[in-house]
Design a protein around this motif. Structure first.
Motif, mmCIF file in Angstrom:
data_model
loop_
_atom_site.group_PDB
_atom_site.id
_atom_site.type_symbol
_atom_site.label_atom_id
_atom_site.label_comp_id
_atom_site.label_asym_id
_atom_site.label_seq_id
_atom_site.Cartn_x
_atom_site.Cartn_y
_atom_site.Cartn_z
ATOM 1 N N MET A 1 11.842 2.329 4.885
ATOM 2 C CA MET A 1 12.640 3.092 5.838
ATOM 3 C C MET A 1 11.872 4.325 6.287
ATOM 4 O O MET A 1 11.048 4.865 5.558
ATOM 5 C CB MET A 1 13.979 3.491 5.203
ATOM 6 N N ALA A 2 12.154 4.802 7.489
ATOM 7 C CA ALA A 2 11.457 5.953 8.057
ATOM 8 C C ALA A 2 11.653 7.200 7.208
ATOM 9 O O ALA A 2 12.631 7.338 6.483
ATOM 10 C CB ALA A 2 11.964 6.204 9.473
ATOM 11 N N ASP A 3 10.688 8.138 7.321
ATOM 12 C CA ASP A 3 10.782 9.398 6.598
ATOM 13 C C ASP A 3 11.599 10.441 7.345
ATOM 14 O O ASP A 3 12.019 11.433 6.760
ATOM 15 C CB ASP A 3 9.376 9.957 6.346
ATOM 16 N N ASN A 4 11.804 10.242 8.637
ATOM 17 C CA ASN A 4 12.542 11.212 9.432
ATOM 18 C C ASN A 4 14.012 11.217 9.022
ATOM 19 O O ASN A 4 14.663 10.166 8.971
ATOM 20 C CB ASN A 4 12.407 10.867 10.916
ATOM 21 N N LEU A 5 14.539 12.393 8.724
ATOM 22 C CA LEU A 5 15.916 12.509 8.237
ATOM 23 C C LEU A 5 16.908 11.898 9.213
ATOM 24 O O LEU A 5 17.807 11.150 8.822
ATOM 25 C CB LEU A 5 16.249 13.983 7.990
ATOM 26 N N PHE A 6 16.749 12.181 10.487
ATOM 27 C CA PHE A 6 17.747 11.742 11.457
ATOM 28 C C PHE A 6 17.653 10.239 11.718
ATOM 29 O O PHE A 6 18.663 9.583 11.964
ATOM 30 C CB PHE A 6 17.596 12.555 12.742
ATOM 31 N N THR A 7 16.449 9.688 11.628
ATOM 32 C CA THR A 7 16.317 8.237 11.712
ATOM 33 C C THR A 7 16.993 7.575 10.523
ATOM 34 O O THR A 7 17.687 6.560 10.659
ATOM 35 C CB THR A 7 14.831 7.837 11.759
ATOM 36 N N MET A 8 16.816 8.152 9.344
ATOM 37 C CA MET A 8 17.452 7.610 8.146
ATOM 38 C C MET A 8 18.969 7.662 8.262
ATOM 39 O O MET A 8 19.671 6.715 7.901
ATOM 40 C CB MET A 8 16.991 8.387 6.911
ATOM 41 N N LEU A 9 19.484 8.767 8.770
ATOM 42 C CA LEU A 9 20.931 8.922 8.862
ATOM 43 C C LEU A 9 21.544 7.955 9.869
ATOM 44 O O LEU A 9 22.709 7.564 9.734
ATOM 45 C CB LEU A 9 21.278 10.362 9.239
ATOM 46 N N SER A 10 20.782 7.569 10.872
ATOM 47 C CA SER A 10 21.323 6.695 11.910
ATOM 48 C C SER A 10 21.141 5.217 11.593
ATOM 49 O O SER A 10 21.698 4.361 12.279
ATOM 50 C CB SER A 10 20.658 7.001 13.258
ATOM 51 N N ALA A 11 20.370 4.898 10.553
ATOM 52 C CA ALA A 11 20.078 3.504 10.234
ATOM 53 C C ALA A 11 21.263 2.852 9.536
ATOM 54 O O ALA A 11 21.994 3.488 8.780
ATOM 55 C CB ALA A 11 18.836 3.421 9.346
ATOM 56 N N TYR A 12 21.440 1.563 9.794
ATOM 57 C CA TYR A 12 22.518 0.813 9.151
ATOM 58 C C TYR A 12 22.127 -0.659 9.132
ATOM 59 O O TYR A 12 21.698 -1.206 10.144
ATOM 60 C CB TYR A 12 23.835 0.991 9.912
ATOM 61 N N ARG A 13 22.256 -1.289 7.961
ATOM 62 C CA ARG A 13 21.863 -2.689 7.833
ATOM 63 C C ARG A 13 23.097 -3.587 7.940
ATOM 64 O O ARG A 13 24.053 -3.422 7.168
ATOM 65 C CB ARG A 13 21.167 -2.935 6.496
ATOM 66 N N PRO A 14 23.117 -4.541 8.861
ATOM 67 C CA PRO A 14 24.239 -5.479 8.947
ATOM 68 C C PRO A 14 24.425 -6.229 7.631
ATOM 69 O O PRO A 14 23.456 -6.598 6.969
ATOM 70 C CB PRO A 14 23.821 -6.424 10.076
ATOM 71 N N GLY A 15 25.662 -6.440 7.249
ATOM 72 C CA GLY A 15 25.961 -7.141 6.009
ATOM 73 C C GLY A 15 26.273 -6.227 4.851
ATOM 74 O O GLY A 15 26.735 -6.678 3.802
ATOM 75 N N CYS A 25 25.842 9.448 3.434
ATOM 76 C CA CYS A 25 25.624 10.196 2.190
ATOM 77 C C CYS A 25 24.442 9.634 1.415
ATOM 78 O O CYS A 25 23.639 10.384 0.837
ATOM 79 C CB CYS A 25 26.883 10.159 1.327
ATOM 80 N N THR A 26 24.327 8.314 1.389
ATOM 81 C CA THR A 26 23.222 7.662 0.688
ATOM 82 C C THR A 26 21.886 8.005 1.329
ATOM 83 O O THR A 26 20.903 8.303 0.642
ATOM 84 C CB THR A 26 23.427 6.138 0.692
ATOM 85 N N ALA A 27 21.838 7.971 2.658
ATOM 86 C CA ALA A 27 20.593 8.278 3.361
ATOM 87 C C ALA A 27 20.161 9.718 3.117
ATOM 88 O O ALA A 27 18.969 10.008 2.997
ATOM 89 C CB ALA A 27 20.764 8.019 4.857
ATOM 90 N N GLY A 28 21.134 10.629 3.040
ATOM 91 C CA GLY A 28 20.796 12.015 2.741
ATOM 92 C C GLY A 28 20.150 12.155 1.374
ATOM 93 O O GLY A 28 19.137 12.851 1.204
#
Length: 290
Positions: A1-15, A25-28
């Motif tokens: 996963m990307a190191d950028n905080l905002f990219t991490m916060l916006s990511a979501y895996r289907p399923g 909260c997990t991404a943070g």
């Protein structure tokens, strides 16, 4: 996963069974682990019973074969792994955990299983409890402004320790957090609750709050905000409702909940100042014969 905080916060895996807020909260948390936050890394290593091997890889929402999508997987340079189940409210879906445990046990080295949430005990075996209060303690005093913001976010948006202005109550998780925390303090671990709100209409709600049971039975109580008028307006009242049992200081059922078959209501009046945990606790005291 990307190191950028905002990219991490916006990511979501289907399923994934995680809610968007839980994933946020997990991404943070993952962001600070990837950056090598010393106290957080030490907290997890200690809870998992690991040694001093450096953390090599942080995976958010990794897919574990056919078992589904986990919340967080940490891999250390010596090959040890920690699988972390992240929860931000009680009653989280744990149906996938046995399958994930089975997959993880097939790895060359048995991993540690951590459950990060609100419970300090009573988690299913083989999971080890870790609480958000532990994470707050690990972040306490950190001079990094982003770490301080995450520290405060956990306290207010997950643990419900602060007051919340009406605008933020309607647009963030903080009202739900205050409600959940007040219910846990008032009734202990036997209580259960879920967030419940009407569908918003032009940015306004008919009601927004928490349905709960004090004793583990049916959820026949509700606490939260109710719109003052129909058609919906900008003013809200902080109220407590009971489906079956009378409440102290009763008031008439508000018009915005006219389709509810709940007979008993009480309230604190129109919200004109930030909502506080003390107000919630005062309303919960109106439940008779506790």
């Amino acid at each position: 996963m990307a190191d950028n905080l905002f990219t991490m916060l916006s990511a979501y895996r289907p399923g994934s069974t995680a809610t968007p807020f839980e994933n946020y909260c997990t991404a943070g948390l993952a962001y600070f682990l990837k950056r090598g936050h010393r106290m957080l890394t030490a907290l997890i290593a200690h809870a998992a019973g690991l040694g001093s091997d450096p953390l090599a890889l942080v995976e958010v929402q990794p897919r574990l074969a056919e078992a589904g999508v986990a919340d967080l997987l940490l891999t250390y340079e010596g090959g040890k792994r920690v699988l972390i189940e992240v929860q931000v409210e009680p009653g989280a879906d744990e149906s996938l955990l046995p399958g994930m445990e089975a997959v993880a046990r097939e790895w060359s080295e048995r991993p540690a299983f951590l459950m990060l949430g609100l419970r300090s005990e009573g988690v299913p075996d083989p999971w080890i409890p870790l609480t958000w209060f532990d994470v707050v303690d690990a972040l306490d005093g950190d001079p990094d402004p982003v770490a301080r913001q995450y520290h405060d976010f956990i306290l207010e948006d997950i643990l419900g320790t602060g007051e919340v202005p009406l605008e933020e109550a309607l647009s963030t998780n903080r009202l739900y957090a205050i409600g959940g925390a007040a219910i846990r303090r008032a009734f202990g671990t036997g209580s259960r609750y879920i967030n419940s709100a009407s569908r918003p209409l032009h940015g306004q709600y008919r009601y927004l709050g928490t349905t709960f049971t004090p004793d583990g039975g049916d959820m026949t109580y509700w606490i939260g905000l109710v719109n003052e008028t129909v058609p919906l307006g900008e003013h809200y009242h902080l109220m407590l409702a009971s489906k079956e049992k009378p409440l102290l200081f009763p008031v008439e059922q508000p018009r915005a909940t006219g389709d509810w078959k709940w007979a008993h209501w009480t309230g604190m009046g129109r919200v004109v100042r930030p909502i506080t945990p003390m107000q919630y606790e005062g309303l919960l005291e109106r439940i008779k014969a506790r």
